[in-house]
Design an enzyme around this catalytic site. Structure first.
Site, PDB file in Angstrom:
ATOM      1  N   GLU B  49     -14.014  52.161 -90.777  1.00 28.25           N
ATOM      2  CA  GLU B  49     -13.621  52.670 -89.425  1.00 28.25           C
ATOM      3  C   GLU B  49     -12.567  50.803 -89.403  1.00 28.25           C
ATOM      4  OE1 GLU B  49     -16.271  53.653 -86.659  1.00 28.25           O
ATOM      5  OE2 GLU B  49     -16.056  55.273 -87.052  1.00 28.25           O
ATOM      6  N   ASP B  60     -18.992  48.225 -75.372  1.00 31.83           N
ATOM      7  CA  ASP B  60     -19.151  47.586 -77.001  1.00 31.83           C
ATOM      8  C   ASP B  60     -20.248  46.128 -76.303  1.00 31.83           C
ATOM      9  OD1 ASP B  60     -17.837  48.374 -79.728  1.00 31.83           O
ATOM     10  OD2 ASP B  60     -15.974  47.382 -78.075  1.00 31.83           O
TER      11      ASP B  60
END
Ligand SMILES: Cc1ncc(COP(=O)(O)O)c(C=O)c1O
Lengths: 404, 266
Positions: B49, B60
């Site tokens: 990924e 995040d």
């Protein structure tokens, strides 16, 4: 061109996905947040129709925030500029010193109703932060305020206020260290704590429910103004309503009751900071903090840095509702530079007794530009939405003095 | 090629282990370095990924923020990412590559143009953090038409009713977020609770490949090995940060870490 719906509150003119005019808003958020914001939407829709809750809100607005804010004519400024009549809706007279008081109080009330014990919010100028800290204290909630480190230093008086009220001020040191980063960090905090924390977004931005709560709360301003206008003029005269735009919460509150009027009757004018001006500089639509909106970006789509002496305006995005008002042609948007805002402060405070903070000083600048070109029968109303004490140090640095 | 994601799970299943999926940020800390890292770890990976860095990443934690920041500082752009994916797929055509990012980066490029470009360079799957169900229906369909797997996410807050709808509209792989959290914090829930959530999803549709991610480290990975796949992101990004700080080579350090992760699940 997008058409506004008549007789439908502006905040309710979205589709089932939260989009206004098929273009602005939406719910661009992490899966983790979906359920909490759905729960919050349901709660809010219930509360805004609940007579007991409305009574409680009105009680707090009246007894805790001090009730109706004044509306008066600025005789000296009117005479000096020699054109339109200039009136001031002095929202800064509220307990809490800015329109953010309405929105913070409502959020604390909703948090209470939701059964959550923690409340988190972002702030730039510190006005929302300080009001949220105050409301949280009043209602026995634990409060966290996220604030960029640049803003912590330039808006120190408000930071002290928040801490004294018992809130934890979380410094955000990433990116430009300003409001945009504070909002991001606050949303991250919510993603990680949405099971026990209510998120209070500081302006009419974010996923659908957050901007709805915000604009619903600040609309108290225009409810009062409408009555005050009728009392003064016996009718709603031909008006121009001038308001500063950061995220846009104050303007939405100032304009809400006048949306259905023809724009030749009641004109809506938004004033941005010159280097943080997505609405008045033809910025593209971008997705920021959960919603599609006019927003400053670079070519790659990264969110752009902004520059303003005013911490409350130093933000690259704008409320999706202002996108709607712009594209429907209902409101028009312009901007003022740091220098122009400072000059406006200088003139206003020389002639009148009000002491606007840097944010409304931008609106005053547009008023000063416009008034001389208009007739005596024209009525200009400026929302003086924030008190200047928080910017005393900046005014002294820039102008050499702060008026008494 | 079309089913390379499914294949990756099949291979892992045959070896009686979860698929190992890495998350790194494309361009961290430079374009070439990020490709070197991926090339070097890919022998231990089942799926790679790559994050598309964005400067307002609202889901995040600090580690991935740092990685994204470095990548952006070094000037990574979307077109560079496409070029790097192409280079990666040239030498490792059967290794599935999933791009993960925020919708703003795609929206700005144009949905159709973005998906067409992904197909052209060999992207196998897409995760768009802030494009959740049902708002992602059109986008997911567009992906499907172009043989790209749109990876739906399920969180601990997702209701069972919603879960069923999400699973119904999902493609080859579903991503389960381990705890109420951004990326990068330590696992907030007990392993038992995470596995329980995982089993709820599996029970709805046993044949669907479900991976668990967020907060998985060297310490916790072996306890979760009953899942179809496990994603390790922040722990790897943290290793890159540490290597750079200590003036060590991130390629060798990250490779060692991924090897260790792999050893814990075989
Ligand atoms: C007095 C004042 N006016 C305006 C703003 C800008 O925000 P908004 O446009 O949401 O009212 C702020 C922000 O802190 C503020 O303190």
């Amino acid at each position: 061109m997008i058409k506004l719906k008549k007789k439908t509150p502006l905040i309710d003119q979205h589709d089932k996905f939260g989009f206004y005019g098929n273009k602005f808003g939406g719910n661009y958020c992490a899966e983790t947040m979906r359920k909490p914001i759905e729960d919050l939407s349901r709660l809010f829709e219930k509360l805004r129709r609940d007579r007991k809750f409305l009574k409680k809100r009105d009680h707090y607005f009246k007894h805790y925030l001090g009730g109706e804010t004044p509306f008066f004519k600025l005789e000296n400024l009117t005479r000096h500029l020699g054109g339109a009549q200039i009136w001031c809706k002095d929202v800064s007279a509220i307990n809490g010193d800015a329109h953010k008081a309405y929105h913070a109080t409502v959020n604390a009330l909703i948090c209470k109703e939701s059964g959550k014990r923690y409340i988190a919010g972002d702030t730039g100028a510190g006005m929302f932060g300080k009001n949220l800290a105050m409301a949280a204290k009043k209602m026995n909630l634990k409060c966290k305020i996220f604030m960029g480190t640049k803003d912590i230093s330039r808006q120190a008086p408000n930071v002290k206020f928040m801490r004294d009220a018992g809130a934890e001020v979380v410094p955000v040191d990433s990116g430009s260290k300003t409001l945009v980063d504070a909002v991001s960090e606050c949303m991250r905090h919510y993603v990680s704590n949405c099971d026990n924390t209510h998120l209070a977004v500081g302006s009419a931005i974010g996923c659908n429910i957050f901007l709805k709560i915000c604009a619903w709360s600040t609309s108290q301003i225009s409810r009062e103004l409408k009555k005050q206008l009728i009392k003064e003029f016996g009718e709603i005269p031909k008006l121009k309503l001038i308001n500063v735009i950061g995220g846009g919460s104050s303007a939405l509150g100032f304009w809400n009751e006048f949306i259905d009027f023809d724009k030749k009757h009641v004109e809506l004018i938004g004033v941005e900071a010159k280097y943080a001006a997505p609405l008045s500089t033809n910025a593209k639509v971008a997705i920021l903090h959960g919603a599609a909106q006019y927003c400053l970006t670079d070519k790659e789509g990264q969110i752009a840095e902004t520059h303003s002496l005013s911490a409350g305006l130093d933000y690259p995005g704008s409320s999706p509702l202002h996108g709607l008002l712009k594209d429907s042609g209902r409101a028009r948007y312009t901007n003022a530079s740091d220098k122009e805002a400072l000059a406006a402060f200088k003139l206003i405070t020389k002639l009148e007794d009000i002491r606007p903070s840097l944010e409304p000083a931008h609106a005053w600048s547009e008023c000063i530009r416009l008034a001389p070109k208009l007739k005596k029968s024209d009525v200009l109303v400026v929302n003086n939405c924030g008190k200047g004490y928080k910017d005393k140090k900046i005014y002294i640095e820039q102008l050499g003095y702060y008026p008494k | 090629m079309k089913n390379s994601i499914n294949n990756a799970f099949k291979v892992a299943k045959k070896e009686n282990r979860p698929a190992l999926i890495s998350y790194t940020v494309c361009g961290d800390n430079t374009k070439d370095k990020s490709l070197q890292i991926l090339n070097s770890i890919s022998k231990d990976l089942d799926i790679a990924e790559w994050g598309i860095p964005h400067n307002c990443p609202t889901a995040d934690g600090k580690d991935i923020q740092n990685s994204s920041y470095r990548a952006l500082q070094n000037g990574i752009r979307l077109n560079d990412i496409f070029k790097l994916v192409k280079r990666f797929k040239k030498t490792k055509p059967s290794k599935p590559m999933i791009l993960m990012g925020y919708y703003q980066m795609i929206f700005n490029y144009g949905d159709k143009k973005f998906i067409r470009k992904c197909k052209e360079v060999g992207v196998d799957g897409l995760i768009v953090v802030d494009l959740s169900f049902p708002d992602n229906k059109n986008f997911a369909e567009l992906c499907k038409k172009n043989s790209i797997c749109f990876v739906q996410l399920i969180a601990p807050t997702t209701t069972v009713k919603r879960m069923k709808e999400i699973i119904k509209s999902s493609h080859e792989m579903i991503y389960m977020i381990s705890s109420i959290s951004t990326t990068g914090s330590a696992l907030k829930y007990s392993i038992k609770r995470i596995i329980k959530n995982y089993n709820v999803i599996k029970k709805i549709k046993p044949s669907k490949n479900v991976v668990i991610g967020f907060g998985i480290t060297e310490k916790t990975i072996s306890n979760l090995r009953s899942a179809d796949g496990l994603v390790v992101g922040s722990a790897i990004c943290r290793e890159i940060t540490r290597s750079l700080k200590d003036r060590q080579n991130p390629v060798t350090n990250v490779s060692k870490l991924v090897r260790k992760l792999k050893n814990k699940i075989i």
